[in-house]
Design an enzyme around this catalytic site. Structure first.
Site, PDB file in Angstrom:
ATOM      1  N   SER A  99       3.628  -8.405   7.500  1.00  0.00           N
ATOM      2  CA  SER A  99       3.766  -7.241   7.600  1.00  0.00           C
ATOM      3  C   SER A  99       2.971  -6.093   7.767  1.00  0.00           C
ATOM      4  O   SER A  99       3.203  -4.417   6.936  1.00  0.00           O
ATOM      5  CB  SER A  99       3.883  -7.005   5.727  1.00  0.00           C
ATOM      6  OG  SER A  99       5.286  -7.230   5.281  1.00  0.00           O
TER       7      SER A  99
ATOM      8  N   SER B 168       6.941  -5.040   5.800  1.00  0.00           N
ATOM      9  CA  SER B 168       6.591  -4.501   4.419  1.00  0.00           C
ATOM     10  C   SER B 168       6.482  -3.310   4.257  1.00  0.00           C
ATOM     11  O   SER B 168       6.641  -2.444   4.092  1.00  0.00           O
ATOM     12  CB  SER B 168       6.521  -5.350   3.637  1.00  0.00           C
ATOM     13  OG  SER B 168       5.379  -5.512   3.564  1.00  0.00           O
TER      14      SER B 168
ATOM     15  N   LYS C 191      -1.270   1.111   0.697  1.00  0.00           N
ATOM     16  CA  LYS C 191       0.096   0.645   0.369  1.00  0.00           C
ATOM     17  C   LYS C 191       0.729   0.549  -0.982  1.00  0.00           C
ATOM     18  O   LYS C 191      -0.627   0.738  -1.621  1.00  0.00           O
ATOM     19  CB  LYS C 191       0.192  -0.684   1.386  1.00  0.00           C
ATOM     20  CG  LYS C 191       1.158  -1.502   0.782  1.00  0.00           C
ATOM     21  CD  LYS C 191       1.219  -2.614   1.468  1.00  0.00           C
ATOM     22  CE  LYS C 191       2.317  -3.667   1.839  1.00  0.00           C
ATOM     23  NZ  LYS C 191       2.847  -4.606   2.397  1.00  0.00           N
TER      24      LYS C 191
END
Lengths: 95, 482
Positions: free
Chosen positions: B174, B150, B75
């Site tokens: 997330s 996210s 990420k």
């Protein structure tokens, strides 16, 4: 809760942000809605409840105070938007 | 070309004579094919191939580590030395990491290969991956839908086979929510189990790094390798790490089911039906189901929101346009440098949260909102601990529904409520995992969530295995041809 322009300006200054024109209208509306959303918390009885501040069970995590070179000066400056050979550069402060 | 969805797939290919360079090439091909998903912000092709060559050499010498062949995406908020990182924000565009996150160091030490950085909501703030400064990510199972957020890029990359696994971060769901929306496995450990060193901070008392995978085994293995004390993160736990990846069968457990979640008005009929079915199957298998009340559901997202925005407003004060990141060209003087750089660099959702967080911490409102939310957090934790005294796990849906349409949720508060079942574990610090449990009538996957006692990740993974065995007949493998 009614949010005034003065409150928005004060909070924006504390946060070092700027909202002008339409953006100011929008953030004001958003803040009013967000505050009424979090107002829900007032309904819950928390009399005699201690606030939960630390999530970690670790206590007194200490280490020897030894100076270590983790970054060179060159590395530390490498991501700066403006720099010279030794320093970060900022716009002129004194007239 | 054969898909390499799991570590077992990769190992089989290596056994058949493929090199790691071949493996990386397969994934690079997949990334190329799936460019329209917008999952990767950058592919580290050169360094991934160099790593592959180096580890092929180690294999020849019989010295390769436990993650040999595991190709991992990060990420875009997890640091990898000498590689760019931006938290999907304009304010950090062009920034290069000076060190690697401890979690990444531990994966590298076992010879994992890092293949690139993955799109996410800006500073991990969002539930749909629509808040990225570099455009939304599409759900590989249906490109009109969000992948969740996210960590949407991480979920999409794993679901479409662009890497064997990906790392995400989980502050309020997330990892677990996008795992639910993409039919992948996603877990967050107990607060403090994995070091946060090298994770760009959003809300420091909530954030944890965790893995996305296409199998439970891979998930447990990555968690096991990343977990453990780190002197660079004083909140990391010194408790020893168990062997999560052994996945030994468990005996009969007591499982708490929160009635308030099952009866929540927002829950989709198919999700509710699958929960009921799972509960019945667990009973039949000899587990004890305990229905419990948790009358705080409506307080969770507001408490989460107050505390995380407060922490974010503090954490994000470092982005000042001076030491790194975007600096406004228009600014004159120091104060304008701060204000204009930040206003130009941060996107609307990040600015909204910084404002909310600054407000709840400001003089006159601090006790009414911030301290109050900390007290509510204590109430939630006490009640959760009480439930987990008489039950081994808490079972609940991961998300109220399957993935929604891109642009389908435009109201910020409705978007915050997407996290209603996932914020719980972050507010209380417990470990939790989302397992792909079924599909709805539209053929879209959704997950079931298991929360365990603090530091009982091993039990959580073992019980997850029991659920998968129970559901083996009804879980359809997700299409391999997306």
């Amino acid at each position: 809760m009614k949010i005034t322009d003065e409150v928005i300006e004060h909070i924006a200054h504390l946060a070092r942000l700027e909202f002008e024109g339409d953006k100011k209208v929008t953030i004001k509306e958003d803040m009013e809605r967000i505050i009424s959303f979090i107002e829900k918390l007032q309904e819950l009885d928390t009399e005699n409840v201690e606030p939960l501040i630390f999530m970690s069970d670790e206590v007194n995590v200490l280490r020897e105070d030894v100076a270590v070179d983790t970054l060179t000066q060159e590395q530390a400056l490498s991501n700066a938007p403006k720099k010279d050979s030794d320093y970060f550069r900022i716009p002129k402060v004194l007239g | 070309m054969m898909d390499l969805r799991t570590f077992a797939d990769v190992k089989a290919k290596l056994t058949n004579g493929s090199s790691l360079v071949d493996i990386v090439q397969v994934y690079l091909g997949k990334i190329q094919e799936n460019q329209d998903l917008n999952a990767f912000l950058e592919v580290f092709e050169t360094s991934a191939l160099e790593q592959a060559k180096r580890i092929d050499q180690k294999r020849a010498e019989g010295k390769a580590g436990r993650l040999t062949g595991m190709v991992i995406g990060l990420k875009d908020n997890i640091c990898f030395k000498d590689h760019k990182i931006s938290a999907s924000s304009k304010i950090l565009e062009g920034f290069t990491s000076l060190y690697s996150a401890t979690a990444v160091e531990r994966l590298l030490a076992e010879d994992a290969i890092i293949i690139g950085r993955l799109n996410c909501d800006e500073f991990a703030m969002g539930s749909s991956n629509e808040n990225s400064a570099f455009g939304p990510v599409k759900n590989p199972l249906n490109k009109d839908l969000v992948p969740g957020g996210s960590s949407g890029g991480s979920a999409a990359a794993v679901a479409s086979g662009m890497c064997t696994a990906a790392l995400g971060s989980d502050t309020g769901g997330s990892i677990r929510q996008p795992a639910s929306f993409t039919g992948t496995f996603g877990s967050k450990p107990t607060y403090g189990r994995i070091s946060r060193y090298g994770l760009i901070a959003y809300a420091s008392s909530f954030d944890q790094i965790g893995p996305f995978t296409n199998s439970l085994e891979d998930n447990a293995l990555l968690m096991e390798i990343m977990a453990g004390k780190d002197e660079m993160d004083s909140t990391s736990s010194s408790k020893p790490v168990d062997d999560y990846s052994s996945l030994v069968p468990v005996g009969k457990n007591t499982i708490a089911v929160i009635e308030d979640c099952l009866n929540h008005t927002g829950i989709a009929a198919d999700v509710k039906a699958k929960m009921d079915e799972t509960i019945e199957a667990l009973k039949e298998a000899g587990h004890t189901i305990k229905m419990v009340r948790f009358p705080y559901l409506d307080y969770m997202v507001p408490a989460y929101y107050v505390l995380t925005t407060a922490e974010a407003s503090s954490n994000l004060s470092r982005f000042d346009g001076v030491h790194f990141g975007h600096r406004s060209m228009e600014a004159q003087g120091v104060e304008q440098t701060y204000k204009k750089s930040r206003s130009e660099g941060f996107g609307p959702e990040v600015q909204r949260r910084i404002m909310a967080g600054t407000f709840v911490l400001s003089q006159g409102y601090y006790d009414a909102y911030y301290t109050k939310a900390q007290k509510v957090r204590a109430v939630l934790k006490n009640k959760t601990d009480e439930i987990l005294k008489s039950a081994d796990f808490i079972l609940m849906p991961t998300t109220p529904s399957s993935a929604f349409a891109i642009g389908g949720v435009s109201d910020p508060i409705q978007m915050y409520l997407q996290d209603i079942f996932t914020v719980h574990a972050n507010l209380t610090g417990n470990p939790a995992i989302s397992l792909p449990i079924g599909k709805d009538k539209k053929g879209l996957p959704f997950g079931v969530q298991i929360m365990a006692r603090n530091f009982e990740e091993k039990a959580m993974f073992n019980f997850s295995q029991s659920i998968l065995e129970l559901r083996a007949n009804s879980i359809q493998p997700l299409s391999k041809n997306n």
